[in-house]
Design a protein around this motif. Structure first.
Motif, short mmCIF file in Angstrom:
data_model
loop_
_atom_site.label_atom_id
_atom_site.label_comp_id
_atom_site.label_asym_id
_atom_site.label_seq_id
_atom_site.Cartn_x
_atom_site.Cartn_y
_atom_site.Cartn_z
N UNK A 1 -34.89 -54.65 -3.99
CA UNK A 1 -35.72 -53.63 -3.34
C UNK A 1 -36.50 -52.86 -4.41
N UNK A 2 -37.81 -53.24 -4.50
CA UNK A 2 -38.64 -52.66 -5.56
C UNK A 2 -38.82 -51.16 -5.38
N UNK A 3 -38.92 -50.75 -4.12
CA UNK A 3 -39.11 -49.33 -3.82
C UNK A 3 -37.90 -48.52 -4.31
N UNK A 4 -36.70 -49.06 -3.96
CA UNK A 4 -35.46 -48.39 -4.37
C UNK A 4 -35.34 -48.40 -5.89
N UNK A 5 -35.79 -49.47 -6.49
CA UNK A 5 -35.73 -49.57 -7.95
C UNK A 5 -36.57 -48.47 -8.61
N UNK A 6 -37.78 -48.25 -8.06
CA UNK A 6 -38.66 -47.21 -8.61
C UNK A 6 -37.97 -45.84 -8.50
N UNK A 7 -37.38 -45.57 -7.32
CA UNK A 7 -36.70 -44.29 -7.11
C UNK A 7 -35.54 -44.14 -8.08
#
Lengths: 526, 673
Positions: free
Chosen positions: A462-468
């Motif tokens: 999950x790229x979004x979660x990774x950024x967060x």
């Protein structure tokens, strides 16, 4: 001796940006120090004054010689925690009757001077300084004892405070306790374990248990004075050696005790550097990824800006050499380009041995991102060479002083004599940071590991979660690497204004050198 | 010819005579009491003889010892100076009988002028104008009168009496004082002239019949009948008056066949009338002003005349310019001229070009009996020095003199310097409006000289900063910035006792030793060390902005609101003497940690000044009324009464007549009734 030539351009954009960033950090430091000075706040300060009592810093100002320097140790202890900044105790090194002493003063405006886990650490650090440098210890006592709700974190380790006090005495390092008010229960052992005790008349209350507890325990009805007043202890129990008429008189008596110690500090002078200390604000890069030349700092710290560089053409990422501060010879190790390679580690190990052979104290100026990584270096034996350097630092017998002037990451922190390697004193510049690695690297590592785990399980990452996650981690590590955070946890002896570096190091060098002479004191009462 | 001369005196006059002796090739002999053993006049003489003891009666008044000293050293002449035995006919005779040359008039002339009453009778006969005089108090019919000692001089024993009621007490006191000071208790009463000037004529006579006048001197500015400012010529004397004064002086001298240096003193009334006061048969304290404007060395002339030589002139020489002398005393004009004793740590007058002899041209001359480190004791006259300015005009001389005085450094004893400067700068003085009541009519001259409140504040700051700068020499960490803190909290504070009370100075230096903050405030000594009383570093300062330009242990240079000011700081123990163009301030640092002290019992009577207990009029247990005279303390020629502050009983008496007491000593305890 060669004189360092400064290449600094104080009008250049880099200098001006760095300076602005440093001033911002200094403003944060000032604000933390203001809170520390404020003690328990205006209401409690006013109440304390109205009782005819002095604040801890007022007591210290009266105790030390006029116009003498006073170096407060760990002034922002407990910064970033739930406890008040300063941890309800003021500790430092001051000059009393010409004798440098470690002074510990409870702040009774902060929860009655009660001891919390950070007060305990701070007091123990003060005791360590006294022991390592053979400095007399003066306790200015007014404390209600342990902060009871926190007793679990204090009670068992807290005994060390009394152990250390009497070990100082056994090591023939004099200890003085001046009791201004409450010293109850465990607190009673501070005067109890001290060589000299001074109690303020009608103010000192020293007993194992106060009247309410005595009533509960034995049914006896008794008042404070009978149970543990200054007059009682001076005439009956013998716990008080001197009774003072008031606080000022007590400090006078403490000074007269110290006068009899017969301590002599070598009188040394060192010519001022050729360059202005004020420039130090603009030298460290605001962006820690940009290396800066520590020789520019040495040119503003060393006597006459003189520096005799050792092996200048070898292992150039670490600068080593000889100089002096306020007349005290020192060997310097300073990172020039952040990374430590094998050559640098070997050069450091050799230099440390030379300093030990000559008995010269060492100064570590930390600005390191750690030992070099990568297959080429692993194959070249970077661990072996790093271990060599860490070995030399750990077993070096000469006093070490460390200043973190920028970055202190990874094993570089160890090799450059971080807190765990017990330098006699360790100070941090406001811009400095320390952590296992940089925030981006740390977040990046976590991200890579998480991605690998997800891929191993065949999950989509999950790229979004990774950024967060990366943002959160970076932010947290960033905060927890900051100078004030580290100082709050007592990972140093204080955050100092870079312009004070020469003064602080000069004072510390005088102390560590004096401490080498065991014969400083005559016989005193045990 | 005189080969070796003994000066039967001490201090500046002994040095003055020695200076001329040196110039003339005459060898010198000094005498000294116990406390004068280290005095400059002893060091400057070729030979010196110790006179054991301190009291004048045991030392400088012992004619026998002085003659023995002269014999022992092979002196062939004696110069008496002024004061002590200078006007003692018996001593003059004894010197002559011993085969020594007496530098002074004949014993007969001394004796005749020594009795004021006899002198007046004699001189009235030769036409010298006289004031109405009464020998017995009962004969007095008009007031005010002046009660004077017949044998006296220099104002001793003199009292103004304005009504009959106080006459008896004044006469009795004058008799006592005269008896103790001159061994002759005879006093007389004389009409007192209001707003009179004191004018005197210097005369010089040789044994060949020449009597020459050397101009007049005006000495009207007096304190308690002692001259403090003297000048020549007098602004009140025109050539015709001068001529009449000189004629009267010559008549007086001739009446007693006078030989040597002498001074005929007159009172000049506002009406222009003048009256004979007395003739001084010796060299005067104020002789230097005459030496300036006449251009002679009076001591040299005295020696020439004593050797039998003729005067080098036979008419009055011309007057050149104007000269003013001030007498610098160790005393506090603001506290009833209380004598001040102690060590004179520094004595420095800038711009002085000559000492103990005539000035070759306009400038400053200093005749002093003291030097750095001299101890000013209780035994002798508290005059420290005479400073003389000679200039083309009176105004220039006054300006030169007042400026040198204002810039001088007198550390360790209180002096009358500020008063002298204020007199010399006073418009009434500058316009020539001087008379013997000048000080009473101009109380403003008693104000300290400091130019402003800020001057005191800045001086305190300078003293504190020089103390801070001295840290650079301390044994512990001398190289570190003074008072350095990594967590600054309070200011460094010093508490001084100063001219405006108890003053607390706070200061903080930054890491470059610049002044980061400072404050000066008056505090109640009781408040020192009170919690929270420490100066607030952030408090709004009510003082001018100041920056340190430089600071060392003995000099601090400040920029105060754009003006550069220099402060010289001289620290002696807890005392700092701060001198600047803004004035001089003496500050005593109070201890940081006062020791608990025993308090004086209530009703304690304390010695007002150092001296000897004179009369003790009470015994322990005696009941006394408020205002009753209990005892007296004698010092510096004056009798200081100690009165009962309230009705009560003397419960303790610590002294007897003759006890030596220090200032502040407990004399007696009065238990109030």
């Amino acid at each position: 001796m060669p004189i360092l030539n400064s290449a600094l351009d104080p009008r250049g954009p880099a200098y001006l940006d760095n300076r602005e960033a440093m001033l911002e950090r200094l403003t944060e430091l000032d604000s933390a120090l203001r809170q520390a000075r404020g003690g328990g706040g205006e209401k409690y300060v006013t109440r304390h004054h109205a009782r005819g009592k002095l604040l801890p810093r007022e007591r210290i100002e009266l105790l030390v010689d006029r116009d003498s320097p006073f170096l407060e140790i760990c002034p922002v202890a407990a910064w970033g925690t739930d406890y008040p900044i300063g941890a309800s105790v003021v500790t430092g090194i001051g000059i009393v009757e010409g004798t440098p002493c470690v002074i510990v003063a409870n702040d009774p405006t902060v929860r009655g001077g009660a001891v919390n886990p950070f007060s305990l650490k701070k007091t123990q650090r003060a005791g360590q300084i006294a022991r390592e440098n053979r400095l007399p210890m003066i306790n200015l006592v007014e404390s209600g004892g342990a902060d009871l709700p926190q007793q679990a974190e204090i009670f068992i380790p807290g005994g060390a405070a009394f152990r250390d006090l009497t070990r100082l005495s056994a090591a023939r390092i004099p200890t003085v306790a001046v009791v201004f008010g409450n010293a109850t229960a465990g607190g009673a052992y501070v005067p109890g374990m001290s060589d000299y005790t001074i109690f303020v008349r009608d103010r000192a209350k020293v007993f194992l248990a106060g009247p309410p507890l005595v009533k509960m325990a034995t049914g006896e009805t008794v008042d404070d004075e009978t149970l543990g007043g200054a007059a009682m202890h001076a005439t009956r129990s013998g716990l008080a050696d001197y009774v003072a008429e008031d606080e000022r008189d007590a400090l006078r008596l403490a000074r007269s005790c110290v006068r009899n110690f017969g301590y002599n500090l070598a009188k040394t002078y060192g010519p001022e550097p050729k360059y202005e200390a004020d420039d130090l604000l603009g030298i460290p890069s605001a962006d820690l990824r940009v290396p800066f030349d520590p020789r520019e700092i040495l040119a503003r710290v060393l006597d006459s800006s003189e520096f005799d560089e050792f092996k200048p053409a070898y292992g150039q990422a670490l600068c080593t050499g000889w100089g002096a501060i306020h007349g005290h010879r020192i060997g310097v190790l300073a990172n020039t380009r952040g990374v430590l390679f094998s050559a640098e580690a070997q050069k450091a190990a050799q230099f440390i041995q030379l300093a030990n052979a000559a008995g010269t104290p060492l100064l570590f100026l930390q600005n390191t991102t750690g030992y070099m990584v990568g297959s080429e270096y692993e194959q070249g034996g970077i661990i072996k060479h790093g271990a060599l350097m860490i070995n030399a630092v750990a077993n070096s017998k000469v006093p070490h002083l460390t200043v973190n002037i920028g970055a202190s990451y990874g094993a570089g922190n160890y090799g450059m004599c971080g807190r765990a390697f017990e330098p006699r004193f360790l100070f941090t510049w406001p811009n400095a940071k320390s952590a296992v690695m940089g925030p981006q690297q740390l977040a990046g590592v976590l991200s890579i590991v998480a991605r690998q785990a997800a891929e191993a399980k065949g999950h989509a990452y999950d790229e979004e979660q990774d950024r967060t996650m990366r943002f959160m981690v970076e932010h947290k590590v960033e905060q927890e690497s900051a100078a004030l955070f580290l100082s709050g946890r007592l990972y140093d002896d204080g955050v100092i204004d870079p312009r004070d570096t020469r003064t602080v190091l000069g004072m510390c060098l005088a102390l560590v050198r004096a401490g080498e002479n065991d014969a400083n004191f005559g016989v005193f009462r045990l | 010819m005189i080969r070796r001369l003994l000066v039967a005196n001490r201090g500046e006059i002994a040095r003055r005579v020695f200076a001329t002796c040196r110039a003339m090739g005459v060898e010198t002999v000094a005498v000294y009491s116990d406390s004068d053993a280290d005095a400059p006049h002893v060091a400057e003489a070729d030979y010196a003889v110790h006179l054991p003891g301190n009291a004048p009666t045991a030392t400088y008044l012992r004619g026998d010892l002085l003659i023995a000293a002269a014999r022992k050293c092979g002196a062939d002449a004696v110069h008496p100076g002024y004061g002590f035995l200078s006007e003692n006919a018996d001593f003059a005779r004894a010197v002559i009988d011993a085969g020594l040359t007496w530098v002074g008039p004949s014993p007969k002339a001394i004796a005749m002028m020594g009795s004021k009453l006899e002198a007046k009778a004699l001189l009235a006969d030769v036409g010298v104008p006289m004031l109405p005089t009464a020998v017995e108090p009962e004969q007095v019919d008009t007031f005010p009168v002046l009660v004077k000692a017949s044998a006296g001089g220099g104002g001793r024993g003199m009292r103004i009496v304005r009504d009959r009621e106080s006459l008896a007490e004044a006469v009795a006191a004058a008799r006592r004082e005269a008896a103790s000071a001159f061994g002759d208790g005879t006093v007389f009463c004389e009409r007192y002239v209001e707003r009179a000037r004191h004018i005197e004529v210097q005369i010089m006579a040789d044994s060949h019949g020449n009597v020459v006048t050397l101009g007049e001197r005006e000495c009207s500015i007096q304190r308690r009948h002692q001259k403090i400012v003297e000048e020549t010529p007098s602004p009140a004397v025109d050539p015709s008056l001068r001529d009449r004064l000189c004629q009267a002086a010559i008549a007086a001298a001739r009446a007693v066949s006078y030989v040597g240096a002498g001074t005929v003193e007159f009172l000049l009334a506002p009406s222009g009338e003048f009256f004979f006061l007395e003739m001084n048969t010796r060299l005067q304290v104020e002789h230097p002003v005459t030496e300036c404007v006449i251009g002679v060395d009076l001591v040299r002339l005295q020696l020439v005349v004593a050797e039998g030589g003729p005067l080098p002139f036979n008419g009055p020489p011309p007057l050149r310019g104007h000269a003013i002398e001030v007498r610098l005393y160790a005393e506090d004009p603001a506290y009833a001229w209380m004598p001040s004793t102690g060590t004179l740590h520094r004595f420095d007058v800038p711009g002085v070009t000559h000492a103990f002899g005539p000035l070759p041209g306009p400038g400053l001359r200093l005749d002093s009996g003291v030097a750095d480190g001299s101890v000013v004791g209780v035994h002798y006259d508290p005059m420290l020095a005479k400073l003389i300015a000679w200039a083309p005009t009176r105004a220039e001389a006054a300006r030169m003199l007042s400026n040198a005085l204002a810039r001088a450094r007198f550390h360790g004893v209180t002096t009358n310097r500020d008063l002298l400067v204020r007199v010399l700068r006073h418009s009434a003085f500058l316009s020539g409006g001087t008379d013997t009541g000048f000080l009473d009519r101009h109380p403003e001259v008693f104000a300290p000289l400091l130019s402003s409140v800020d001057a005191v504040r800045l001086s305190c700051l300078a003293a504190a900063l020089s103390g801070a700068a001295r840290r650079a020499k301390s044994a512990t960490l001398p190289g570190l910035p003074s008072g350095w803190r990594n967590v600054p909290s309070a200011l460094q504070t010093v508490v001084y006792e100063g001219p405006t009370g108890t003053i607390e100075v706070g200061y903080r230096l930054d890491r470059s030793n610049d002044l980061a903050a400072w404050a000066v405030r008056r505090i109640d000594p009781e408040d020192i060390g009170l919690p929270g009383a420490a100066l607030d570093p952030a408090g709004s300062p009510d003082h001018p902005p100041a920056q340190i330009l430089s600071a060392t242990g003995d000099q601090v240079v400040l920029d105060v609101a754009g003006v550069r000011l220099q402060f010289a700081v001289h620290e002696v123990g807890p005392v700092s003497f701060v001198d600047s163009s803004e004035g001089s301030v003496t500050l005593t640092e109070l201890p940081r940690y006062p020791l608990p002290v025993a308090e004086q019992p209530e009703g304690s009577l304390i010695a007002p000044l150092p001296g000897a207990v004179g009369r003790v009029l009470v015994v322990p247990g005696q009941r006394v009324a408020a205002g009753e005279l209990l005892l007296t303390v004698e010092a510096m020629k004056l009798e200081h009464p100690v009165h009962a502050p309230t009705d009560g009983v003397i419960s303790d008496l610590r002294v007897t007549a003759g006890s030596q007491v220090e200032s502040g000593a407990l004399l007696a305890v009065l238990t109030p009734a």
